[in-house]
Design a protein around this motif. Sequence first.
Motif, PDB file in Angstrom:
ATOM      1  N   ASP A   1       0.735  -1.227  -0.108  1.00  0.00           N
ATOM      2  CA  ASP A   1      -0.006   0.008   0.010  1.00  0.00           C
ATOM      3  C   ASP A   1       0.905   1.239   0.122  1.00  0.00           C
TER       4      ASP A   1
ATOM      5  N   TYR B   1       7.526  -2.531  -6.712  1.00  0.00           N
ATOM      6  CA  TYR B   1       6.348  -2.476  -5.709  1.00  0.00           C
ATOM      7  C   TYR B   1       5.312  -2.067  -6.582  1.00  0.00           C
TER       8      TYR B   1
ATOM      9  N   THR C   1       0.969  -1.119  -6.105  1.00  0.00           N
ATOM     10  CA  THR C   1      -0.118  -0.653  -5.136  1.00  0.00           C
ATOM     11  C   THR C   1      -1.483  -0.654  -5.654  1.00  0.00           C
ATOM     12  N   PRO C   2      -1.694  -2.112  -5.711  1.00  0.00           N
ATOM     13  CA  PRO C   2      -3.287  -2.263  -6.133  1.00  0.00           C
ATOM     14  C   PRO C   2      -4.121  -2.102  -4.778  1.00  0.00           C
ATOM     15  N   ALA C   3      -5.395  -2.005  -5.182  1.00  0.00           N
ATOM     16  CA  ALA C   3      -6.220  -1.646  -3.826  1.00  0.00           C
ATOM     17  C   ALA C   3      -6.121  -2.882  -3.170  1.00  0.00           C
TER      18      ALA C   3
ATOM     19  N   VAL D   1      -8.404  -5.675  -3.972  1.00  0.00           N
ATOM     20  CA  VAL D   1      -7.841  -6.762  -5.459  1.00  0.00           C
ATOM     21  C   VAL D   1      -6.813  -7.538  -4.892  1.00  0.00           C
TER      22      VAL D   1
ATOM     23  N   GLY E   1      -7.316 -12.371  -4.155  1.00  0.00           N
ATOM     24  CA  GLY E   1      -6.517 -13.591  -4.843  1.00  0.00           C
ATOM     25  C   GLY E   1      -6.725 -13.746  -6.287  1.00  0.00           C
ATOM     26  N   HIS E   2      -6.206 -14.809  -6.949  1.00  0.00           N
ATOM     27  CA  HIS E   2      -6.193 -14.952  -8.339  1.00  0.00           C
ATOM     28  C   HIS E   2      -5.439 -13.601  -9.079  1.00  0.00           C
ATOM     29  N   TRP E   3      -4.244 -13.680  -8.653  1.00  0.00           N
ATOM     30  CA  TRP E   3      -3.272 -12.401  -9.027  1.00  0.00           C
ATOM     31  C   TRP E   3      -3.033 -12.462 -10.745  1.00  0.00           C
ATOM     32  N   GLY E   4      -3.174 -13.757 -11.257  1.00  0.00           N
ATOM     33  CA  GLY E   4      -2.686 -13.709 -12.596  1.00  0.00           C
ATOM     34  C   GLY E   4      -1.268 -13.523 -13.042  1.00  0.00           C
TER      35      GLY E   4
ATOM     36  N   ARG F   1       0.287 -10.810 -11.886  1.00  0.00           N
ATOM     37  CA  ARG F   1       0.667  -9.710 -12.090  1.00  0.00           C
ATOM     38  C   ARG F   1       1.930  -9.257 -10.863  1.00  0.00           C
ATOM     39  N   TRP F   2       1.692  -9.705  -9.769  1.00  0.00           N
ATOM     40  CA  TRP F   2       2.775  -9.591  -8.624  1.00  0.00           C
ATOM     41  C   TRP F   2       2.802 -10.834  -8.030  1.00  0.00           C
TER      42      TRP F   2
ATOM     43  N   ILE G   1      -7.468   1.690  -8.256  1.00  0.00           N
ATOM     44  CA  ILE G   1      -7.652   0.426  -7.356  1.00  0.00           C
ATOM     45  C   ILE G   1      -6.648  -0.490  -7.796  1.00  0.00           C
TER      46      ILE G   1
ATOM     47  N   GLY H   1      -3.519   0.102  -9.093  1.00  0.00           N
ATOM     48  CA  GLY H   1      -2.352   0.345  -8.605  1.00  0.00           C
ATOM     49  C   GLY H   1      -1.789   1.533  -9.478  1.00  0.00           C
TER      50      GLY H   1
END
Lengths: 279, 309
Positions: free
Chosen positions: A42, A78, A80-82, A85, A89-92, A94-95, B252, B254
Amino acid sequence: MHKKHSFAAASLLLSLAVTAGADAGPVLDRVQSAKKLVVATDAAYPPQSFLDKDGTMKGFDVDVGAEIGKRLGVSVDYVTPAWDVIVAGHWGGRWDVSIGSMTPTAQRATVLDFPAVYYYIAQILIVHSDNTTIRKPEDASGKRIGIGQGESYEGYLAGNLVLDAAGTPPFTYRIKDAQVQAFESNAMARDNLKLGDGKRIDAAMTSMPTAIEAQKAGAPFRVVEPPVYFEPLALAIDKGDPEFAAALKQAVADMRTDGTLKALSLKWFGADVTSPPAE
Amino acid sequence: MTRLIRRKFVWLGLIVILVLIGAQVTGGLRPTAAFACVMVGGLVLLINGLVLRYCGFGIAVAMVYADLFLLLLGFMRTFDLQYDVMLRYLPDLMGFKLQNGFLQGAALTIFVCIVSIMAATLIAFLAALGRLSRQPIAYGVATFYVSFFRGTPLMLQVMLIFLGLPQIGLVLAAIPSGILALSLCYGAYMAEIFRAGIIAVPRGQTEGAMALGLSKTQALWLVVMPQAVRLVIPPTGSQFIAMLKDSALVSILGAWELLYIARAYGRAEFRNMEMLIAAAAIYWAMSIVMEYGQSRLEKNLQRGALKPM
């Protein structure tokens, strides 16, 4: 003619659906081949993680991420998704890992894995500094208490808090019949407390590091001792890569053993919060 | 008579606001001093009103603007803001720095909006034609699309695109996901505006054009569209301004757009109001530019048509 078209469209959709799923490839391989660990955290949660004056991310969580990257021999980015999100889970891909002070609840464990607990946070009650009546948590019974929506404080004040993470210290409900005022975020609850003692709320719940940081920035708050409960906070990863989980667990264990984690805790929190409180 | 009454109500309202602000600003003063301040304020307002009565429309509007703006500033004063915090982070809010080699702040907001505006306009146009079509698949797809994207929260659409598409093997980055969601959502609203614009052009126009030997497509493009465009500009402009602010939802995922930067620094400094007000000022400035563009466009397209008012 039309029928033929819609059949073609339907079969296309179906084939897309079949190729879907099972994308949980080994994260560790990806991290090592890209030589890069992408950490979700965050940018607005001081002192754990925040945007510094020079436009870079700083804080305890950010330093822990950098240290883990160093131990895995990769660089760290780094994102900073919400919060919603991240916990979905199910981040695909992305991180790779969330280092964002997440409480490892059983519900979250259905979509995420928690490789390691890295510190314990004290949850406290704060009041406006003009307040003279609330001296201990029990004094806030029946008062208007501000929190952020969906925070664990909601469960605590309602008397039905479930802290099912392994290693959670036991606690009791000290505040009874509170009039809970849930705001959009914890920051909003604190802003409302700032308006004045009893103006909109009589007290707010937050974590000890946040309260101390707010006081340093000149916010008119007083911490009501003692903390009402403690929560363990953990790294989180997408489900399905035990090797990656083991590597993270090892990195955190090493940081504990050689004192790095304690040093970071002292640097950012001014206290060692890396082990459960001695009761 | 009614006009007089209405005017009295406006003045009454302004005076009440003034008294409230006066009470806030002069909160620390003795009651007599506060009373004097309010009286002086009232006198200024009275003179203001008298002057307004005797000057031309343009000047009067400018004065009303100035009055309201001053009232707004007076209201802001009551927040006890730290202006140096706002100024310090202004370059960051405007997006004069890069984040991971890409735009941030207001620059990112503008980028996202420009791309989404173009995509949404195209989507809306196709969907409007679909909604007007007698072909069942085109009508069905367009109507379903408009209903779904108008009928579900934008936030949910953003999440569906960001977290849902990877389930079928399509992993879009944060900014493209946000642009896609904004384009689809606003495309749905604008489709209905475009459809309204097209059907508002009298049927006789198409019939006349075809009687003159134009094909149906030619009649649509050369006769109906130019007239429809004129009708849809004001509501479409509103949609673009709404989109400007809804673009904050890409944060949201990022992406560090204007509102996100404002919140991040606001929380880091524990000065939320300052940063949010600074962001609001920038959003407003950007939408004023859009309003200006819209009114210029309206004037241009109004040539040869009946003058409004």
